[in-house]
Scaffold this active site. Structure first.
Site, PDB file in Angstrom:
ATOM      1  N   CYS A 189      81.854  20.944  16.116  1.00 19.45           N
ATOM      2  CA  CYS A 189      81.622  19.649  16.769  1.00 19.45           C
ATOM      3  C   CYS A 189      82.888  18.787  16.807  1.00 19.45           C
ATOM      4  O   CYS A 189      82.927  17.786  17.517  1.00 19.45           O
ATOM      5  CB  CYS A 189      80.495  18.892  16.073  1.00 19.45           C
ATOM      6  SG  CYS A 189      78.980  19.849  16.016  1.00 19.45           S
ATOM      7  N   HIS A 239      81.127  11.692  17.904  1.00 17.17           N
ATOM      8  CA  HIS A 239      80.330  12.888  18.209  1.00 17.17           C
ATOM      9  C   HIS A 239      78.865  12.472  18.199  1.00 17.17           C
ATOM     10  O   HIS A 239      78.412  11.770  17.295  1.00 17.17           O
ATOM     11  CB  HIS A 239      80.618  13.952  17.156  1.00 17.17           C
ATOM     12  CG  HIS A 239      79.619  15.060  17.156  1.00 17.17           C
ATOM     13  ND1 HIS A 239      79.208  15.680  18.315  1.00 17.17           N
ATOM     14  CD2 HIS A 239      78.924  15.649  16.147  1.00 17.17           C
ATOM     15  CE1 HIS A 239      78.303  16.605  18.015  1.00 17.17           C
ATOM     16  NE2 HIS A 239      78.113  16.596  16.710  1.00 17.17           N
ATOM     17  N   ASN A 247      72.393  16.871  20.815  1.00 19.05           N
ATOM     18  CA  ASN A 247      73.691  17.169  20.195  1.00 19.05           C
ATOM     19  C   ASN A 247      74.314  18.373  20.920  1.00 19.05           C
ATOM     20  O   ASN A 247      73.822  19.489  20.806  1.00 19.05           O
ATOM     21  CB  ASN A 247      73.473  17.467  18.710  1.00 19.05           C
ATOM     22  CG  ASN A 247      74.763  17.762  17.964  1.00 19.05           C
ATOM     23  OD1 ASN A 247      75.760  18.167  18.557  1.00 19.05           O
ATOM     24  ND2 ASN A 247      74.738  17.585  16.650  1.00 19.05           N
TER      25      ASN A 247
HETATM   26  O1  UT7 Z   1      76.702  18.218  14.954  1.00 19.02           O
HETATM   27  C1  UT7 Z   1      77.191  18.655  13.736  1.00 19.02           C
HETATM   28  C2  UT7 Z   1      76.884  17.728  12.682  1.00 19.02           C
HETATM   29  N1  UT7 Z   1      75.455  17.695  12.435  1.00 19.02           N
HETATM   30  C3  UT7 Z   1      74.918  16.580  12.026  1.00 19.02           C
HETATM   31  O2  UT7 Z   1      75.591  15.586  11.929  1.00 19.02           O
HETATM   32  C4  UT7 Z   1      73.471  16.596  11.587  1.00 19.02           C
HETATM   33  C5  UT7 Z   1      73.339  15.804  10.332  1.00 19.02           C
HETATM   34  N2  UT7 Z   1      71.970  15.794   9.799  1.00 19.02           N
HETATM   35  C6  UT7 Z   1      70.976  15.098  10.403  1.00 19.02           C
HETATM   36  O3  UT7 Z   1      71.170  14.500  11.455  1.00 19.02           O
HETATM   37  C7  UT7 Z   1      69.657  15.022   9.703  1.00 19.02           C
HETATM   38  O4  UT7 Z   1      69.792  15.541   8.385  1.00 19.02           O
HETATM   39  C8  UT7 Z   1      68.511  15.807  10.422  1.00 19.02           C
HETATM   40  C9  UT7 Z   1      68.152  15.101  11.709  1.00 19.02           C
HETATM   41  C10 UT7 Z   1      68.952  17.220  10.698  1.00 19.02           C
HETATM   42  C11 UT7 Z   1      67.271  15.855   9.549  1.00 19.02           C
HETATM   43  O5  UT7 Z   1      66.878  14.517   9.208  1.00 19.02           O
HETATM   44  P1  UT7 Z   1      66.559  14.140   7.684  1.00 19.02           P
HETATM   45  O6  UT7 Z   1      66.129  12.740   7.689  1.00 19.02           O
HETATM   46  O7  UT7 Z   1      67.774  14.530   6.865  1.00 19.02           O
HETATM   47  O8  UT7 Z   1      65.332  15.063   7.380  1.00 19.02           O
HETATM   48  P2  UT7 Z   1      65.103  16.039   6.130  1.00 19.02           P
HETATM   49  O9  UT7 Z   1      65.869  17.300   6.300  1.00 19.02           O
HETATM   50  O10 UT7 Z   1      65.317  15.242   4.878  1.00 19.02           O
HETATM   51  O11 UT7 Z   1      63.583  16.349   6.251  1.00 19.02           O
HETATM   52  C12 UT7 Z   1      62.575  15.334   6.069  1.00 19.02           C
HETATM   53  C13 UT7 Z   1      61.216  15.925   6.314  1.00 19.02           C
HETATM   54  C14 UT7 Z   1      60.989  17.243   5.560  1.00 19.02           C
HETATM   55  O12 UT7 Z   1      59.634  17.284   5.181  1.00 19.02           O
HETATM   56  P3  UT7 Z   1      59.169  16.866   3.683  1.00 19.02           P
HETATM   57  O13 UT7 Z   1      59.913  17.785   2.765  1.00 19.02           O
HETATM   58  O14 UT7 Z   1      59.569  15.435   3.503  1.00 19.02           O
HETATM   59  O15 UT7 Z   1      57.706  17.077   3.711  1.00 19.02           O
HETATM   60  C15 UT7 Z   1      61.232  18.292   6.602  1.00 19.02           C
HETATM   61  O16 UT7 Z   1      60.554  19.487   6.343  1.00 19.02           O
HETATM   62  O17 UT7 Z   1      61.077  16.242   7.698  1.00 19.02           O
HETATM   63  C16 UT7 Z   1      60.695  17.613   7.856  1.00 19.02           C
HETATM   64  N3  UT7 Z   1      61.256  18.105   9.086  1.00 19.02           N
HETATM   65  C17 UT7 Z   1      60.649  17.948  10.268  1.00 19.02           C
HETATM   66  N4  UT7 Z   1      59.471  17.400  10.612  1.00 19.02           N
HETATM   67  C18 UT7 Z   1      59.144  17.383  11.916  1.00 19.02           C
HETATM   68  C19 UT7 Z   1      62.437  18.749   9.273  1.00 19.02           C
HETATM   69  N5  UT7 Z   1      62.605  19.001  10.576  1.00 19.02           N
HETATM   70  C20 UT7 Z   1      61.499  18.526  11.219  1.00 19.02           C
HETATM   71  C21 UT7 Z   1      61.101  18.483  12.561  1.00 19.02           C
HETATM   72  N6  UT7 Z   1      59.926  17.918  12.866  1.00 19.02           N
HETATM   73  N7  UT7 Z   1      61.875  18.990  13.555  1.00 19.02           N
END
Ligand code: UT7
Length: 325
Positions: A111, A252, A282
């Site tokens: 990225c 980005h 993204n």
């Molecule tokens: O481009 C390269 C660089 N990449 C980035 O900058 C991405 C950086 N990371 C992020 O933007 C975020 O970490 C994400 C958008 C990928 C994820 O958001 P988050 O707030 O960090 O979510 P999380 O991984 O902490 O997950 C929270 C909850 C989990 O459930 P529990 O354990 O709380 O029950 C996940 O299983 O959300 C769940 N979850 C989803 N739920 C619905 C994970 N993905 C999904 C989904 N839909 N697609």
């Protein structure tokens, strides 16, 4: 000589996919995607290749620049989803646009790839090695994600953006800084098809990581919120400019929440950060030039604006570029 931005262009696949359409693909919801990422829809290829999108963006940027294809002496394509390992996407674009004088290569910095490519172009022009350089960020990430993995497939998307730079005595690209931390290589990776395991063992291993992108989202999130501010401050050093001089920051396009944190850490007005992740998703190396081209189309990016570009992602890598448009 300075590297001046002469033209911008972008190309998105025709098919726009709303969050709600993904509810039938993985266990997710429109509300979750909007709240956690800011994304409302993204464009996904219905057969367009990375080269097709890169070519279209390049044609538009060239038209915007007023240069002819044969004026180009270097084409750099930043991508982590090339159509082939060989030949480089840049060679395929060169043929498509008829830029027969240009040297061509692809660049892999995930990225951060567009900012890395821009930095290379800047140094080629400053050294006198090139007069006119085309830098493209192009991706078809829909081919790279695992469509059963909801932590990636609802975020990444397809598209291309392009920038034409030319040698000028006017102020243009002012300073670029780049960084990488290979110790963190496994946080975000696409280990296409287990190649390293095959080489080490002479045959595929049972724990072959497979061909798809894998991301530890929370760790990348923490890294991104910190590195954006650090990289911007580092890039301003020694330029005579400060945060308050910036007309725009174009980050980005990964997540609106990352930008909220970065803006508050920098104590910089959030409205100075241009975001279009809402409608593009993204697109990795393509996201910054797509955003710039959209800003120009919407007439919010003007000649004379002082703009900071900042990229971050797999590698881990990061980089920023300060530019007078
Ligand atoms: O481009 C390269 C660089 N990449 C980035 O900058 C991405 C950086 N990371 C992020 O933007 C975020 O970490 C994400 C958008 C990928 C994820 O958001 P988050 O707030 O960090 O979510 P999380 O991984 O902490 O997950 C929270 C909850 C989990 O459930 P529990 O354990 O709380 O029950 C996940 O299983 O959300 C769940 N979850 C989803 N739920 C619905 C994970 N993905 C999904 C989904 N839909 N697609």
């Amino acid at each position: 000589m300075n590297a001046k931005v002469l033209g911008l262009g972008r190309a998105l696949p025709n098919r726009a996919v709303e969050n709600i359409e993904l509810e039938g693909v993985v266990e997710t919801s429109d509300a979750w995607i909007r709240e956690r990422t800011g994304i409302e829809r993204r464009h996904l290829s219905t057969g367009e290749t990375t080269t097709d999108l890169a070519t279209e963006a390049a044609r538009r940027a060239l038209e915007d620049s007023g240069l002819a294809p044969e004026d180009l002496d270097l084409i750099i394509v930043a991508t982590m989803t090339p159509d082939y390992f060989m030949p480089a996407t840049a060679c395929l674009v060169q043929k498509n646009i008829g830029a027969h004088r240009a040297a061509c290569f692809d660049l892999s910095a995930a990225c951060s790839g567009f900012v890395y490519g821009l930095s290379v172009a800047h140094h080629f022009i400053r050294s006198g090695g090139s007069q006119n350089v085309l830098v493209i960020g192009a991706e078809t990430l829909s081919r790279s994600v695992d469509w059963t993995d909801r932590t990636t497939c609802v975020i990444f998307a397809d598209g291309a953006g392009a920038m034409v730079l030319g040698a000028s005595t006017d102020e243009g690209v002012i300073r670029c800084t780049l960084g990488a931390r290979g110790d963190d290589q496994n946080i975000l990776s696409t280990k296409a098809p287990g190649l390293q395991n095959f080489l080490l063992a002479g045959k595929p291993l049972e724990d072959d990581p497979g061909p798809y992108m894998k991301m530890d989202g929370q760790t990348v999130f923490r890294f991104s919120t910190k590195i954006v501010g650090e990289s911007i401050r580092e890039t301003l050093k020694g330029t005579g400019y400060s945060l308050g001089d910036l007309d725009w920051v174009v980050p980005h396009q990964a997540n609106t929440r990352i930008v909220d944190y970065a803006a508050s850490r920098l104590k910089l007005d959030r409205s100075k950060f241009f975001m279009n992740v809402q409608t593009t998703g993204n697109t990795s190396a393509a996201s910054i030039p797509i955003a710039l081209a959209e800003m120009k189309e919407k007439d919010v990016l003007h000649s004379g604006d002082l703009v900071m570009l900042t990229g971050f992602g797999g590698g881990l890598t990061w980089g920023s570029a300060l530019i007078r448009f």
